[in-house]
Scaffold this motif. Structure first.
Motif, PDB file in Angstrom:
ATOM      1  N   LYS A 291     -13.798   9.842  -0.954  1.00 27.08           N
ATOM      2  CA  LYS A 291     -13.624   8.421  -1.247  1.00 27.08           C
ATOM      3  C   LYS A 291     -12.447   7.841  -0.472  1.00 27.08           C
ATOM      4  O   LYS A 291     -12.526   6.735   0.077  1.00 27.08           O
ATOM      5  N   LEU A 292     -11.352   8.586  -0.419  1.00 22.89           N
ATOM      6  CA  LEU A 292     -10.182   8.116   0.321  1.00 22.89           C
ATOM      7  C   LEU A 292     -10.475   8.028   1.811  1.00 22.89           C
ATOM      8  O   LEU A 292     -10.108   7.048   2.476  1.00 22.89           O
ATOM      9  N   THR A 293     -11.168   9.031   2.339  1.00 25.09           N
ATOM     10  CA  THR A 293     -11.497   9.034   3.768  1.00 25.09           C
ATOM     11  C   THR A 293     -12.412   7.868   4.132  1.00 25.09           C
ATOM     12  O   THR A 293     -12.221   7.215   5.165  1.00 25.09           O
ATOM     13  N   LYS A 294     -13.396   7.590   3.291  1.00 28.28           N
ATOM     14  CA  LYS A 294     -14.312   6.474   3.563  1.00 28.28           C
ATOM     15  C   LYS A 294     -13.577   5.141   3.522  1.00 28.28           C
ATOM     16  O   LYS A 294     -13.869   4.235   4.318  1.00 28.28           O
ATOM     17  N   SER A 295     -12.616   5.009   2.613  1.00 29.15           N
ATOM     18  CA  SER A 295     -11.841   3.770   2.547  1.00 29.15           C
ATOM     19  C   SER A 295     -10.997   3.577   3.796  1.00 29.15           C
ATOM     20  O   SER A 295     -10.901   2.464   4.330  1.00 29.15           O
ATOM     21  N   MET A 296     -10.399   4.651   4.292  1.00 32.70           N
ATOM     22  CA  MET A 296      -9.621   4.558   5.517  1.00 32.70           C
ATOM     23  C   MET A 296     -10.518   4.300   6.724  1.00 32.70           C
ATOM     24  O   MET A 296     -10.156   3.575   7.654  1.00 32.70           O
ATOM     25  N   HIS A 297     -11.710   4.863   6.693  1.00 26.36           N
ATOM     26  CA  HIS A 297     -12.650   4.642   7.799  1.00 26.36           C
ATOM     27  C   HIS A 297     -13.108   3.185   7.847  1.00 26.36           C
ATOM     28  O   HIS A 297     -13.363   2.633   8.934  1.00 26.36           O
ATOM     29  N   SER A 298     -13.193   2.546   6.685  1.00 26.71           N
ATOM     30  CA  SER A 298     -13.654   1.154   6.648  1.00 26.71           C
ATOM     31  C   SER A 298     -12.646   0.186   7.262  1.00 26.71           C
ATOM     32  O   SER A 298     -13.006  -0.920   7.640  1.00 26.71           O
ATOM     33  N   VAL A 299     -11.382   0.599   7.345  1.00 25.58           N
ATOM     34  CA  VAL A 299     -10.353  -0.272   7.945  1.00 25.58           C
ATOM     35  C   VAL A 299      -9.831   0.330   9.250  1.00 25.58           C
ATOM     36  O   VAL A 299      -8.720   0.009   9.692  1.00 25.58           O
ATOM     37  N   ARG A 300     -10.608   1.216   9.856  1.00 29.18           N
ATOM     38  CA  ARG A 300     -10.177   1.872  11.088  1.00 29.18           C
ATOM     39  C   ARG A 300      -9.912   0.829  12.181  1.00 29.18           C
ATOM     40  O   ARG A 300     -10.736  -0.063  12.428  1.00 29.18           O
ATOM     41  N   GLY A 301      -8.772   0.956  12.839  1.00 25.07           N
ATOM     42  CA  GLY A 301      -8.421   0.069  13.945  1.00 25.07           C
ATOM     43  C   GLY A 301      -7.856  -1.272  13.525  1.00 25.07           C
ATOM     44  O   GLY A 301      -7.468  -2.059  14.389  1.00 25.07           O
ATOM     45  N   GLN A 302      -7.796  -1.559  12.232  1.00 24.14           N
ATOM     46  CA  GLN A 302      -7.278  -2.847  11.778  1.00 24.14           C
ATOM     47  C   GLN A 302      -5.757  -2.788  11.618  1.00 24.14           C
ATOM     48  O   GLN A 302      -5.160  -1.723  11.501  1.00 24.14           O
ATOM     49  N   MET A 303      -5.144  -3.972  11.622  1.00 25.17           N
ATOM     50  CA  MET A 303      -3.689  -4.079  11.451  1.00 25.17           C
ATOM     51  C   MET A 303      -3.365  -3.980   9.964  1.00 25.17           C
ATOM     52  O   MET A 303      -3.679  -4.882   9.184  1.00 25.17           O
ATOM     53  N   LEU A 304      -2.747  -2.885   9.561  1.00 25.54           N
ATOM     54  CA  LEU A 304      -2.374  -2.676   8.173  1.00 25.54           C
ATOM     55  C   LEU A 304      -0.868  -2.809   8.019  1.00 25.54           C
ATOM     56  O   LEU A 304      -0.095  -2.424   8.902  1.00 25.54           O
ATOM     57  N   THR A 305      -0.473  -3.322   6.882  1.00 23.93           N
ATOM     58  CA  THR A 305       0.956  -3.472   6.615  1.00 23.93           C
ATOM     59  C   THR A 305       1.542  -2.142   6.156  1.00 23.93           C
ATOM     60  O   THR A 305       0.816  -1.188   5.844  1.00 23.93           O
ATOM     61  N   MET A 306       2.871  -2.114   6.068  1.00 26.84           N
ATOM     62  CA  MET A 306       3.545  -0.897   5.637  1.00 26.84           C
ATOM     63  C   MET A 306       3.179  -0.548   4.196  1.00 26.84           C
ATOM     64  O   MET A 306       3.007   0.625   3.846  1.00 26.84           O
ATOM     65  N   SER A 307       3.027  -1.544   3.339  1.00 27.56           N
ATOM     66  CA  SER A 307       2.661  -1.288   1.942  1.00 27.56           C
ATOM     67  C   SER A 307       1.254  -0.721   1.826  1.00 27.56           C
ATOM     68  O   SER A 307       0.976   0.095   0.940  1.00 27.56           O
ATOM     69  N   GLN A 308       0.369  -1.129   2.725  1.00 26.02           N
ATOM     70  CA  GLN A 308      -0.994  -0.597   2.704  1.00 26.02           C
ATOM     71  C   GLN A 308      -1.008   0.869   3.141  1.00 26.02           C
ATOM     72  O   GLN A 308      -1.714   1.696   2.551  1.00 26.02           O
ATOM     73  N   TRP A 309      -0.238   1.205   4.181  1.00 30.17           N
ATOM     74  CA  TRP A 309      -0.126   2.610   4.582  1.00 30.17           C
ATOM     75  C   TRP A 309       0.539   3.429   3.474  1.00 30.17           C
ATOM     76  O   TRP A 309       0.183   4.590   3.250  1.00 30.17           O
ATOM     77  N   GLN A 310       1.474   2.841   2.783  1.00 28.87           N
ATOM     78  CA  GLN A 310       2.125   3.533   1.677  1.00 28.87           C
ATOM     79  C   GLN A 310       1.122   3.823   0.567  1.00 28.87           C
ATOM     80  O   GLN A 310       1.152   4.891  -0.061  1.00 28.87           O
ATOM     81  N   GLU A 311       0.231   2.889   0.320  1.00 32.50           N
ATOM     82  CA  GLU A 311      -0.794   3.100  -0.704  1.00 32.50           C
ATOM     83  C   GLU A 311      -1.694   4.271  -0.350  1.00 32.50           C
ATOM     84  O   GLU A 311      -1.996   5.125  -1.197  1.00 32.50           O
ATOM     85  N   PHE A 312      -2.142   4.315   0.908  1.00 39.35           N
ATOM     86  CA  PHE A 312      -2.962   5.436   1.349  1.00 39.35           C
ATOM     87  C   PHE A 312      -2.203   6.754   1.213  1.00 39.35           C
ATOM     88  O   PHE A 312      -2.754   7.765   0.756  1.00 39.35           O
ATOM     89  N   ARG A 313      -0.942   6.753   1.642  1.00 41.11           N
ATOM     90  CA  ARG A 313      -0.162   7.983   1.611  1.00 41.11           C
ATOM     91  C   ARG A 313       0.055   8.469   0.181  1.00 41.11           C
ATOM     92  O   ARG A 313      -0.099   9.674  -0.107  1.00 41.11           O
ATOM     93  N   GLU A 314       0.392   7.581  -0.721  1.00 40.36           N
ATOM     94  CA  GLU A 314       0.651   7.985  -2.097  1.00 40.36           C
ATOM     95  C   GLU A 314      -0.628   8.420  -2.805  1.00 40.36           C
ATOM     96  O   GLU A 314      -0.597   9.294  -3.674  1.00 40.36           O
TER      97      GLU A 314
END
Length: 458
Positions: A291-314
């Motif tokens: 589920k996490l991988t598919k969510s990251m794949h759906s935003v592949r190549g897009q400009m994400l903010t630091m808080s969004q990357w933090q959400e994925f990491r956590e």
């Protein structure tokens, strides 16, 4: 994919308990719009516990997994009590397995000598009883210990599911049900065929199923065949499959025969449930990573903010911590499963080689039994290794991060993914990955060559 301010796991659980009196219809909401309370209600119909609770309920009936209220959807109602009837029954089963193990282990010690090592079928006959019921004793005790910690473990799992509510919940209904039904049907078919081959009436050694009775006409004794009766079947089953429990025919009685048959059936279920449990837990954990991988794949190549990357990491961190927490509880069960499967594959293969000169049906049964063991062991390793496979799929998604979107959180996420090793283990000594399957095959081949050489020395 839309992002919202992240809600921590503890605050989500706090919201659930604080608003427990509210009722929500999750079907009217999308996964991204759920609050913690709403998503908890949704998980009561789709969460991991919801999908595996039927199998665990069936196991608790056999006394294998004595968790109270395991059939309920709400994980916060799960409890373990020693005075619970299923827990008492589990303890009595353990005492029964231990009693048989004492006799079978004594038989193994007395008969595991050079003559039996070099005789055809001698190794399996001398050790199969002690290995089978030793495995049952260890597995049942491990599941009783796991049942004590299972309610808290499921609550921690539910908290991770709530923290991932914006990614949706994995649906495992068809997979878990199909896996359980197929495995148990094949297992009990194998068990039934084994009993039928070893208890067929009419053989030269079937005198145990015959009884002497008085002939009223001339006062002589006649031999009555009791093979068609249930009492006769119990006698044949006990004396032919559990010979190490009896010194002679006089030491048998129907009550003892029924207990032996029930303990044998329960031990067979426990042996197969151990593998099934590992597969169900592994597939559920792998689905969370997917589920996490598919969510990251759906935003592949897009400009994400630091808080969004933090959400994925956590989110990734919470999943890895969940895997390690579960591994701390089941790594002994994984090691027991792999070890017992390797033994029975070796024993069944050498028996199949010896049975080529025997009857067609016996040879066909040993082929079926051997293929089923190989299939089950392969399925366990492949399902458990899926956790490691899915965790590695996140790395390419991070590499696709645009240059202008790269931040300190992206760097921390990449470092964490590449440096951390996510996999189930066996006693923390080996990790279950796809490469491990080759190691199991090599071990089986090595042990089989040794067994064949031992027999050829005779």
């Amino acid at each position: 994919m839309k992002f919202r301010p992240r809600v921590t796991i503890m605050s989500a659980v706090h919201d659930i308990r604080r608003n427990k009196h509210n009722s929500v219809s999750p079907s009217t909401l999308s996964a991204q719009e759920y609050s913690a309370k709403e998503f908890n209600e949704y998980l009561n119909k789709t969460g991991v516990h919801y999908y595996i609770r039927y199998v665990l309920t069936f196991a608790s009936i056999f006394g294998v997994f004595p968790v109270s209220s395991i059939y309920r959807r709400d994980v916060y109602k799960l409890t373990f009590r020693w005075y619970y009837p299923m827990a008492i029954y589990s303890f009595l089963l353990f005492c029964g397995f231990a009693s048989i193990e004492i006799f079978s282990l004594d038989y193994t010690i007395r008969n595991l000598n050079q003559d039996n090592l070099t005789a055809k079928g001698g190794i399996k006959k001398a050790t199969s009883g002690s290995i089978f019921y030793g495995n049952a004793c260890c597995a049942l005790w491990m599941f009783i210990k796991l049942a004590k910690k299972w309610p808290k473990l499921m609550q921690d799992w539910r908290a991770v599911e709530i923290s991932m509510r914006r990614f949706g919940a994995p649906r495992l209904g068809w997979k878990s049900t199909t896996l359980a039904v197929v495995l148990l049907v094949f297992a009990f078919t194998e068990h039934g065929l084994h009993n039928w081959l070893n208890t067929r009436p009419g053989g030269k050694d079937d005198i145990a199923s015959m009884s002497l009775i008085d002939n009223d006409d001339n006062g002589s004794l006649i031999l009555l065949d009791q093979s068609a009766t249930f009492t006769g079947y119990l006698e044949r089953f006990s004396l032919k499959t559990h010979w190490y429990l009896y010194d002679d025919y006089d030491s048998y009685n129907p009550v003892k025969g029924f207990l032996v048959m029930w303990l044998s059936l329960t031990a067979t279920f426990l042996w197969n449930f151990t593998d099934l449990f590992i597969m169900l837990v592994s597939s559920a954990l792998a689905a969370q990573f997917k589920k996490l991988t598919k969510s990251m794949h759906s935003v592949r190549g897009q400009m994400l903010t630091m808080s969004q990357w933090q959400e994925f990491r956590e989110t990734y961190t919470s999943l890895t911590h969940l895997v390690k927490k579960i591994d701390d509880h089941i790594n002994v069960i994984v090691a027991l499963s792999i070890g017992s499967n390797i033994y029975f594959i070796c024993a069944q293969l050498i028996t199949e080689i010896d049975s080529i000169k025997h009857s067609y049906f016996r040879t066909l049964f040993y082929m079926y039994s051997f293929m089923f063991l190989v299939f089950r062991t392969t399925a366990v390793v492949m399902q458990a290794s899926a956790i490691n496979d899915e965790s590695k799929k996140i790395v390419p998604e991070i590499f696709m991060c645009p240059t202008h979107s790269y931040s300190i959180e992206t760097q921390r996420f990449l470092q964490e993914v590449t440096s951390d090793y996510v996999a189930l283990t066996g006693l923390k000594m080996f990790s279950i990955t796809r490469n491990f399957l080759l190691g199991v095959a090599g071990a089986v081949l090595t042990y089989e060559i040794v067994l064949i050489q031992l027999q050829n020395t005779n």
